[in-house]
Motif scaffolding. Sequence first.
Motif, PDB file in Angstrom:
ATOM      1  N   GLY A 187       0.782  -1.229   0.000  1.00 37.22           N
ATOM      2  CA  GLY A 187       0.000   0.000   0.000  1.00 37.22           C
ATOM      3  C   GLY A 187       0.810   1.274   0.000  1.00 37.22           C
ATOM      4  N   ASP A 188       2.134   1.177  -0.105  1.00 38.46           N
ATOM      5  CA  ASP A 188       2.971   2.383  -0.088  1.00 38.46           C
ATOM      6  C   ASP A 188       3.659   2.609  -1.429  1.00 38.46           C
ATOM      7  OD1 ASP A 188       4.724   0.275  -0.002  1.00 38.46           O
ATOM      8  OD2 ASP A 188       6.034   1.158   1.522  1.00 38.46           O
ATOM      9  N   ILE A 189       2.996   2.206  -2.503  1.00 39.32           N
ATOM     10  CA  ILE A 189       3.559   2.439  -3.834  1.00 39.32           C
ATOM     11  C   ILE A 189       2.574   3.267  -4.657  1.00 39.32           C
ATOM     12  CG2 ILE A 189       4.899   0.305  -3.819  1.00 39.32           C
ATOM     13  CD1 ILE A 189       2.778  -0.876  -5.741  1.00 39.32           C
ATOM     14  N   CYS A 190       3.107   3.992  -5.615  1.00 41.82           N
ATOM     15  CA  CYS A 190       2.294   4.696  -6.605  1.00 41.82           C
ATOM     16  C   CYS A 190       2.826   4.294  -7.973  1.00 41.82           C
ATOM     17  CB  CYS A 190       2.382   6.206  -6.422  1.00 41.82           C
ATOM     18  SG  CYS A 190       1.482   6.828  -4.974  1.00 41.82           S
ATOM     19  N   ALA A 191       1.920   3.926  -8.872  1.00 45.16           N
ATOM     20  CA  ALA A 191       2.388   3.392 -10.150  1.00 45.16           C
ATOM     21  C   ALA A 191       1.252   3.320 -11.146  1.00 45.16           C
ATOM     22  CB  ALA A 191       2.993   1.995  -9.951  1.00 45.16           C
ATOM     23  N   ASP A 192       1.644   3.199 -12.408  1.00 54.16           N
ATOM     24  CA  ASP A 192       0.720   2.869 -13.488  1.00 54.16           C
ATOM     25  C   ASP A 192       0.772   1.352 -13.630  1.00 54.16           C
ATOM     26  OD1 ASP A 192      -0.880   2.795 -15.696  1.00 54.16           O
ATOM     27  OD2 ASP A 192       0.608   3.602 -17.090  1.00 54.16           O
ATOM     28  N   LEU A 193      -0.005   0.662 -12.800  1.00 54.05           N
ATOM     29  CA  LEU A 193       0.137  -0.786 -12.651  1.00 54.05           C
ATOM     30  C   LEU A 193      -0.503  -1.551 -13.819  1.00 54.05           C
ATOM     31  CD1 LEU A 193      -0.635  -1.210  -8.841  1.00 54.05           C
ATOM     32  CD2 LEU A 193       1.596  -1.277  -9.959  1.00 54.05           C
ATOM     33  N   PRO A 194       0.243  -2.446 -14.449  1.00 54.00           N
ATOM     34  CA  PRO A 194      -0.293  -3.258 -15.559  1.00 54.00           C
ATOM     35  C   PRO A 194      -0.908  -4.563 -15.042  1.00 54.00           C
ATOM     36  CG  PRO A 194       2.064  -3.597 -15.417  1.00 54.00           C
ATOM     37  CD  PRO A 194       1.692  -2.669 -14.281  1.00 54.00           C
ATOM     38  N   LEU A 195      -1.940  -4.465 -14.208  1.00 54.67           N
ATOM     39  CA  LEU A 195      -2.477  -5.655 -13.555  1.00 54.67           C
ATOM     40  C   LEU A 195      -3.158  -6.597 -14.543  1.00 54.67           C
ATOM     41  CD1 LEU A 195      -3.935  -4.176 -10.243  1.00 54.67           C
ATOM     42  CD2 LEU A 195      -1.628  -5.008 -10.737  1.00 54.67           C
ATOM     43  N   VAL A 196      -3.856  -6.044 -15.525  1.00 52.94           N
ATOM     44  CA  VAL A 196      -4.514  -6.884 -16.526  1.00 52.94           C
ATOM     45  C   VAL A 196      -3.480  -7.688 -17.307  1.00 52.94           C
ATOM     46  CG1 VAL A 196      -5.942  -6.884 -18.596  1.00 52.94           C
ATOM     47  CG2 VAL A 196      -6.481  -5.312 -16.723  1.00 52.94           C
ATOM     48  N   GLU A 197      -2.421  -7.018 -17.735  1.00 55.09           N
ATOM     49  CA  GLU A 197      -1.366  -7.696 -18.489  1.00 55.09           C
ATOM     50  C   GLU A 197      -0.630  -8.717 -17.621  1.00 55.09           C
ATOM     51  OE1 GLU A 197      -1.882  -4.528 -18.220  1.00 55.09           O
ATOM     52  OE2 GLU A 197      -1.867  -3.516 -20.154  1.00 55.09           O
ATOM     53  N   MET A 198      -0.441  -8.382 -16.355  1.00 58.53           N
ATOM     54  CA  MET A 198       0.244  -9.297 -15.439  1.00 58.53           C
ATOM     55  C   MET A 198      -0.580 -10.573 -15.238  1.00 58.53           C
ATOM     56  SD  MET A 198       1.531  -8.442 -11.568  1.00 58.53           S
ATOM     57  CE  MET A 198       2.368  -9.653 -10.551  1.00 58.53           C
ATOM     58  N   LEU A 199      -1.890 -10.421 -15.084  1.00 57.04           N
ATOM     59  CA  LEU A 199      -2.762 -11.587 -14.912  1.00 57.04           C
ATOM     60  C   LEU A 199      -2.742 -12.455 -16.162  1.00 57.04           C
ATOM     61  CD1 LEU A 199      -4.865 -13.125 -13.252  1.00 57.04           C
ATOM     62  CD2 LEU A 199      -6.615 -11.598 -14.185  1.00 57.04           C
ATOM     63  N   THR A 240       6.933   4.221  -8.253  1.00 57.47           N
ATOM     64  CA  THR A 240       7.773   4.754  -7.174  1.00 57.47           C
ATOM     65  C   THR A 240       7.233   4.266  -5.844  1.00 57.47           C
ATOM     66  OG1 THR A 240       8.785   6.752  -6.217  1.00 57.47           O
ATOM     67  CG2 THR A 240       6.469   6.911  -6.862  1.00 57.47           C
ATOM     68  N   ALA A 241       8.129   4.057  -4.898  1.00 64.66           N
ATOM     69  CA  ALA A 241       7.729   3.780  -3.525  1.00 64.66           C
ATOM     70  C   ALA A 241       7.537   5.118  -2.804  1.00 64.66           C
ATOM     71  CB  ALA A 241       8.790   2.938  -2.820  1.00 64.66           C
ATOM     72  N   ILE A 242       6.496   5.207  -1.978  1.00 61.59           N
ATOM     73  CA  ILE A 242       6.215   6.441  -1.247  1.00 61.59           C
ATOM     74  C   ILE A 242       6.863   6.334   0.127  1.00 61.59           C
ATOM     75  CG2 ILE A 242       4.425   7.949  -0.329  1.00 61.59           C
ATOM     76  CD1 ILE A 242       4.604   7.941  -3.339  1.00 61.59           C
ATOM     77  N   LYS A 243       8.022   6.932   0.254  1.00 60.65           N
ATOM     78  CA  LYS A 243       8.768   6.864   1.507  1.00 60.65           C
ATOM     79  C   LYS A 243       8.964   8.228   2.156  1.00 60.65           C
ATOM     80  CE  LYS A 243       9.452   2.425   1.115  1.00 60.65           C
ATOM     81  NZ  LYS A 243       8.750   1.472   2.006  1.00 60.65           N
ATOM     82  N   ASN A 244       8.964   9.293   1.344  1.00 64.81           N
ATOM     83  CA  ASN A 244       9.230  10.633   1.878  1.00 64.81           C
ATOM     84  C   ASN A 244       8.491  11.663   1.031  1.00 64.81           C
ATOM     85  OD1 ASN A 244      10.826  11.013  -0.502  1.00 64.81           O
ATOM     86  ND2 ASN A 244      12.540  10.003   0.524  1.00 64.81           N
ATOM     87  N   PRO A 245       8.476  12.935   1.467  1.00 61.47           N
ATOM     88  CA  PRO A 245       7.744  13.963   0.709  1.00 61.47           C
ATOM     89  C   PRO A 245       8.216  14.140  -0.724  1.00 61.47           C
ATOM     90  CG  PRO A 245       8.171  14.730   2.938  1.00 61.47           C
ATOM     91  CD  PRO A 245       8.929  13.444   2.778  1.00 61.47           C
ATOM     92  N   SER A 246       9.498  13.930  -1.000  1.00 65.50           N
ATOM     93  CA  SER A 246       9.988  14.062  -2.376  1.00 65.50           C
ATOM     94  C   SER A 246       9.299  13.072  -3.307  1.00 65.50           C
ATOM     95  CB  SER A 246      11.503  13.850  -2.418  1.00 65.50           C
ATOM     96  OG  SER A 246      12.185  14.877  -1.736  1.00 65.50           O
TER      97      SER A 246
END
Length: 430
Positions: free
Chosen positions: A117-129, A255-261
């Motif tokens: 739950g700490d990632i932001c991404a354009d996730l290709p879940l359909v393609e991965m499945l 990207t992983a969401i770890k800090n404000p940057s």
Amino acid sequence: MLKAVILIGSAQKGTRFRPLSLEIPKPLFPIAGHPILYHLIESCAQLRELREILLIGCYQPNEALSRFIANVQQTFNISIRYLQEYASLGTGGGIYHFRDLIKSNVSDKDVFFVINGDICADLPLVEMLQFHRENVGDKGFTILGTEATEKQSTNYGCIAWDKETHEVKHYVEKPSTFVSTTINCGVYLFSKMIFQILSETYRNNQQIYNETSSSFPSYDVGFARENIRLEKDVLSKLGGTGQLYVFPMGNRFWTAIKNPSSVIYANRHYLAIYRMYHPERLAPQVNSNSPTIIGDVFIHPTACVAPTAVLGPNVSIGQDVTIGYGVRVRESIILGSCVLQDHCCVLYSIIAWNSTIGPWSRVEGTPNDPDPNRQFSKIEKDSLFHDGKLHPSITVIGNNVSIPGEVVVLNAIVLPHKELDSSSKNQIIL
């Protein structure tokens, strides 16, 4: 039946994200106008077969989380439940603890997603499945991978894999030396076989901690034996067994969401995704009586923006925000009920809820973007301090902070409920 499990962590995690996580759980922090969790659920909703999403974490149930779940269920018409751990059980412990609920209505041939739950991404879940069903099937599990630089890869889980078969030959979590430039994105496709492996891990932990408790009777055995680290305790053992495969996501944003940057970086990319797939979410340049919009900008419908303000590129304006005449905002996030008074300037900053920036004041941070000259470069995980001084980075203004007029706040972190009376540079204001 297809399910997805999103691991949202606990309040003890995400300390580098403070003070932004002091008011609400980190997964509910809004980026590009919507919480981090919303973006992940929206990616899951692209799976037509998906029937249920389970949120697993150690946060106490609260009004904000309950309201979010109710709203997002209605938006996407998907069943969503929150399962609270009795203690922080690690990335694998929660999955094992709630195994019966996850396995419910899931056949032996079905699979389920697990997403950090700490990632932001354009996730290709359909393609991965689709990849998993065509190339992996009953043989094992699939992990989503992306590329990083050789130096930065050691900050993540590294995947050494066969480029033809996609089989993972070796997996190491945050190795001390270089292993591979392919890193773990924190997205997995598991079948029910994973619970056998988690059960074996649990029994091994139980044996180890039972032996430990005989020497240290005060040791908290009940908690420790169910704490399972999915990456170190499970994935590391699956490498080279023919049971783990990788699906590379190519050049898609992650990207992983770890800090404000990383928040400012993710905000920029989500706004770009809006431009491609949801242009109606971006603010248009309507006429001469509307504010000047440069690039991608999200403005909440309830926000009040003066016509002479200039916003963008890559700006998100939250609910009930008031922006005065001549205000300049760039590469920033302005959260709910903030007031930016006339002619102030906000650059590379995050202004938290109910804060006020006085007239002619300047709030500015230093961007910490990936190196554009290095392919696959990620956000640097710099320490907060460098040579005893605050490392220049995004400026963060906490909740309910008041900044007077005609001051400069540069590369600073201001904790909530403060009233500044002078300029500040490279400081943490407690």
